[in-house]
Write a protein that holds these residues in place. Structure first.
Motif, PDB file in Angstrom:
ATOM      1  N   LEU A 161      44.599  42.388  45.568  1.00 32.08           N
ATOM      2  CA  LEU A 161      45.141  41.563  44.614  1.00 32.08           C
ATOM      3  C   LEU A 161      44.014  40.821  44.058  1.00 32.08           C
ATOM      4  CD1 LEU A 161      48.251  39.457  45.327  1.00 32.08           C
ATOM      5  CD2 LEU A 161      46.230  38.321  44.966  1.00 32.08           C
ATOM      6  N   ALA A 162      44.110  40.557  42.781  1.00 35.68           N
ATOM      7  CA  ALA A 162      42.952  39.860  42.073  1.00 35.68           C
ATOM      8  C   ALA A 162      43.791  38.663  41.460  1.00 35.68           C
ATOM      9  CB  ALA A 162      42.339  40.390  41.105  1.00 35.68           C
ATOM     10  N   TRP A 163      43.101  37.351  42.086  1.00 38.85           N
ATOM     11  CA  TRP A 163      43.562  35.953  41.550  1.00 38.85           C
ATOM     12  C   TRP A 163      42.550  35.616  40.350  1.00 38.85           C
ATOM     13  CZ3 TRP A 163      47.644  32.564  42.641  1.00 38.85           C
ATOM     14  CH2 TRP A 163      47.383  31.211  41.873  1.00 38.85           C
ATOM     15  N   VAL A 164      43.048  35.191  39.242  1.00 36.31           N
ATOM     16  CA  VAL A 164      42.124  34.711  38.317  1.00 36.31           C
ATOM     17  C   VAL A 164      42.845  33.255  38.008  1.00 36.31           C
ATOM     18  CG1 VAL A 164      41.341  35.234  35.792  1.00 36.31           C
ATOM     19  CG2 VAL A 164      41.580  36.956  37.433  1.00 36.31           C
ATOM     20  N   LYS A 180      47.214  38.242  56.086  1.00 33.66           N
ATOM     21  CA  LYS A 180      47.937  38.454  57.236  1.00 33.66           C
ATOM     22  C   LYS A 180      48.857  40.197  57.193  1.00 33.66           C
ATOM     23  CE  LYS A 180      48.618  33.904  59.020  1.00 33.66           C
ATOM     24  NZ  LYS A 180      48.296  33.693  60.442  1.00 33.66           N
ATOM     25  N   SER A 181      48.767  40.266  55.900  1.00 35.90           N
ATOM     26  CA  SER A 181      49.767  41.586  55.567  1.00 35.90           C
ATOM     27  C   SER A 181      48.829  42.903  55.308  1.00 35.90           C
ATOM     28  CB  SER A 181      50.461  41.263  54.281  1.00 35.90           C
ATOM     29  OG  SER A 181      51.205  40.214  54.503  1.00 35.90           O
ATOM     30  N   GLY A 182      47.364  42.539  55.482  1.00 34.45           N
ATOM     31  CA  GLY A 182      46.578  43.643  55.262  1.00 34.45           C
ATOM     32  C   GLY A 182      46.124  44.147  53.605  1.00 34.45           C
ATOM     33  N   ILE A 183      46.255  42.990  52.676  1.00 36.24           N
ATOM     34  CA  ILE A 183      46.217  43.124  51.399  1.00 36.24           C
ATOM     35  C   ILE A 183      44.657  42.317  51.071  1.00 36.24           C
ATOM     36  CG2 ILE A 183      47.011  42.582  49.133  1.00 36.24           C
ATOM     37  CD1 ILE A 183      49.766  42.371  50.205  1.00 36.24           C
ATOM     38  N   ASN A 184      43.759  43.022  50.549  1.00 34.47           N
ATOM     39  CA  ASN A 184      42.501  42.685  50.200  1.00 34.47           C
ATOM     40  C   ASN A 184      42.679  41.597  48.961  1.00 34.47           C
ATOM     41  OD1 ASN A 184      40.940  44.096  52.178  1.00 34.47           O
ATOM     42  ND2 ASN A 184      41.069  45.949  50.724  1.00 34.47           N
ATOM     43  N   VAL A 185      41.881  40.692  48.981  1.00 33.37           N
ATOM     44  CA  VAL A 185      42.030  39.652  48.003  1.00 33.37           C
ATOM     45  C   VAL A 185      40.659  39.375  47.289  1.00 33.37           C
ATOM     46  CG1 VAL A 185      42.791  37.265  47.033  1.00 33.37           C
ATOM     47  CG2 VAL A 185      44.021  38.421  48.839  1.00 33.37           C
ATOM     48  N   ALA A 186      40.785  39.312  46.038  1.00 31.91           N
ATOM     49  CA  ALA A 186      39.372  38.792  45.235  1.00 31.91           C
ATOM     50  C   ALA A 186      39.907  37.619  44.525  1.00 31.91           C
ATOM     51  CB  ALA A 186      38.637  40.027  44.465  1.00 31.91           C
ATOM     52  N   ALA A 187      39.367  36.385  44.569  1.00 30.68           N
ATOM     53  CA  ALA A 187      39.710  35.258  43.874  1.00 30.68           C
ATOM     54  C   ALA A 187      38.482  34.800  43.016  1.00 30.68           C
ATOM     55  CB  ALA A 187      40.172  34.244  44.651  1.00 30.68           C
ATOM     56  N   ALA A 188      38.747  34.840  41.631  1.00 29.42           N
ATOM     57  CA  ALA A 188      37.856  34.273  40.732  1.00 29.42           C
ATOM     58  C   ALA A 188      38.274  33.023  40.266  1.00 29.42           C
ATOM     59  CB  ALA A 188      37.674  35.151  39.326  1.00 29.42           C
ATOM     60  N   THR A 189      37.409  31.895  40.569  1.00 30.33           N
ATOM     61  CA  THR A 189      37.685  30.501  40.357  1.00 30.33           C
ATOM     62  C   THR A 189      36.601  29.995  39.546  1.00 30.33           C
ATOM     63  OG1 THR A 189      36.985  29.414  41.966  1.00 30.33           O
ATOM     64  CG2 THR A 189      39.234  30.084  42.143  1.00 30.33           C
ATOM     65  N   PRO A 190      36.678  29.247  38.509  1.00 28.95           N
ATOM     66  CA  PRO A 190      35.365  28.713  37.735  1.00 28.95           C
ATOM     67  C   PRO A 190      34.473  27.822  38.613  1.00 28.95           C
ATOM     68  CG  PRO A 190      37.481  28.078  36.611  1.00 28.95           C
ATOM     69  CD  PRO A 190      38.008  28.488  37.707  1.00 28.95           C
ATOM     70  N   VAL A 222      34.680  40.644  37.872  1.00 31.98           N
ATOM     71  CA  VAL A 222      34.533  41.068  39.176  1.00 31.98           C
ATOM     72  C   VAL A 222      35.834  41.171  40.035  1.00 31.98           C
ATOM     73  CG1 VAL A 222      33.182  40.691  41.287  1.00 31.98           C
ATOM     74  CG2 VAL A 222      32.070  40.407  39.015  1.00 31.98           C
ATOM     75  N   ALA A 223      36.669  40.137  39.921  1.00 30.36           N
ATOM     76  CA  ALA A 223      37.850  40.092  40.555  1.00 30.36           C
ATOM     77  C   ALA A 223      38.744  41.086  40.336  1.00 30.36           C
ATOM     78  CB  ALA A 223      38.492  38.859  40.414  1.00 30.36           C
ATOM     79  N   VAL A 224      39.072  41.246  39.131  1.00 31.70           N
ATOM     80  CA  VAL A 224      40.056  42.417  38.715  1.00 31.70           C
ATOM     81  C   VAL A 224      39.661  43.919  38.901  1.00 31.70           C
ATOM     82  CG1 VAL A 224      41.006  40.739  37.018  1.00 31.70           C
ATOM     83  CG2 VAL A 224      39.579  42.536  36.379  1.00 31.70           C
ATOM     84  N   LYS A 225      38.472  44.167  39.165  1.00 30.92           N
ATOM     85  CA  LYS A 225      38.063  45.595  39.501  1.00 30.92           C
ATOM     86  C   LYS A 225      38.828  46.381  40.389  1.00 30.92           C
ATOM     87  CE  LYS A 225      34.463  48.885  39.529  1.00 30.92           C
ATOM     88  NZ  LYS A 225      35.406  50.038  38.967  1.00 30.92           N
ATOM     89  N   ASP A 226      39.678  47.257  40.061  1.00 26.68           N
ATOM     90  CA  ASP A 226      40.248  48.283  41.067  1.00 26.68           C
ATOM     91  C   ASP A 226      41.445  47.205  41.658  1.00 26.68           C
ATOM     92  OD1 ASP A 226      38.545  50.242  40.684  1.00 26.68           O
ATOM     93  OD2 ASP A 226      37.279  49.685  42.398  1.00 26.68           O
ATOM     94  N   ALA A 227      41.893  46.192  41.048  1.00 30.47           N
ATOM     95  CA  ALA A 227      43.022  45.791  41.451  1.00 30.47           C
ATOM     96  C   ALA A 227      44.074  45.989  41.194  1.00 30.47           C
ATOM     97  CB  ALA A 227      42.939  44.240  41.111  1.00 30.47           C
TER      98      ALA A 227
END
Ligand code: CP
Ligand code: NVA
Length: 321
Positions: A161-164, A180-190, A222-227
């Protein structure tokens, strides 16, 4: 006689990974009952004679409607108390207000500003306190989002999951819930809006059990890569209105579009989620109203998550099974 301290839901971090899964399982069961118009009598009367006060110091569409609907489904009485209705931290301490309200009711659902306010309510309360959003967390939304993801993906483990967007309440609990659910997260914030270091640690700890990874960056691409899922929220949360002009500038390049997803190399079947309310600057119409967008089923799912939470914390005294 000593009474047992009630169990509160102030953040997703109050739940184990197993409990989160079970709450979502229950929400799915309630969705089926609700849709079929066939709610077992024991459930439809489980809050009979009970009042559920909703102390809201901020606006709300989804949280208010879903909570009132959930209380009705369980046979109780929702009592909406807006900021001009009661003495919530104005003219009376939170502690005193909480002691009084909890003495007459079955739980308290509260939407507040600072996290310390929800903690203050919990401290004074003899009944469970459910956080309906504070500046730091939004657990009801995060449970809903895991439910929505489960409906659209066969397997959670291995999803990305990508957070932008902003480093805010919705991100915090969503990232903990994903961990807690086993989902990888990448978060992009300014750059000027980093995620609080204590929260980053909390999210990473939450992923220890499942092995889920939490990555932070300032680059949306970078965050959205393969999301598999792209998520955002408003850039200007309630209470930040004075920062609007500044934030609009600092979030330049953060609007979610098909073009951004393609450039960043998102999974071709990526889905879009947003807790709502939405503004065009954070996601364009093409994505928001597309087949990729899960935003309306996600909003509806707030009802089933609220039912599952009230059932667990109020009807079942905090036992989640
Ligand atoms: N997503 C959400 O909490 O919406 P409301 O602010 O309308 O309740
Ligand atoms: N981050 C937003 C969420 C609204 C549901 C806010 O706090 O206003």
């Amino acid at each position: 006689t000593a009474t047992k301290a009630p169990r509160h839901l102030l953040t997703i971090d109050n739940l184990t990974s197993d409990e989160l899964t079970k709450l979502v399982d229950r929400a799915l069961v309630h969705k089926k009952y609700f849709k079929e118009g066939n709610v077992p009598e024991s459930i439809a009367t489980s809050l009979r004679g009970k009042t559920v006060p909703m102390l809201f110091s901020k606006r709300s569409t989804r949280t208010r409607v879903s909570t009132e609907g959930a209380v009705t489904y369980l046979g109780g009485h929702p009592m909406f108390l807006g900021k001009d209705d009661i003495q919530l931290g104005v003219n009376e301490s939170l502690y005193d207000t909480s002691k009084v309200i909890s003495s007459m009711t079955s739980c308290m659902v509260a939407r507040v500003g600072p996290h310390s306010d929800i903690q203050g309510l919990a401290k004074g309360s003899s009944v469970p306190v459910i956080n309906a959003l504070c500046e730091m967390f939004h657990p009801l939304q995060a449970i809903t989002d895991i439910l929505t993801i489960r409906e659209h993906f066969a397997e959670l483990k291995g999803l990305k999951l990508a957070w932008v967007g902003d480093a805010n309440n919705v991100l915090h609990d969503l990232a903990i819930a994903c961990a807690k659910s086993g989902i990888n997260v990448a978060a992009a914030t300014p750059k000027d809006y980093p995620i609080d270091i204590d929260i980053v640690e909390m999210i990473r700890r939450a992923g220890d059990e499942t092995g889920a990874v939490f990555e932070v960056t300032n680059d949306p691409l970078v965050a959205v890569k393969d999301a598999h899922i792209l998520v955002t929220d408003t850039w200007i949360s309630m209470g930040q209105e004075a920062e609007t002009q500044l934030k609009l500038k600092q979030f330049a390049g953060y609007q979610i579009t098909n073009d951004m997803a393609a450039k960043g190399g998102a999974n071709p079947d990526w889905k879009f989620m947003h807790c709502l309310p939405r503004h065009k600057e954070e996601v364009d119409d093409e994505v928001f109203y597309s087949d990729r967008s899960l935003v309306f089923p996600e909003a509806e799912n707030r009802l089933y998550a609220a039912i599952a939470v009230l059932e667990a914390f109020v009807v079942n005294g905090g036992k989640i099974e």
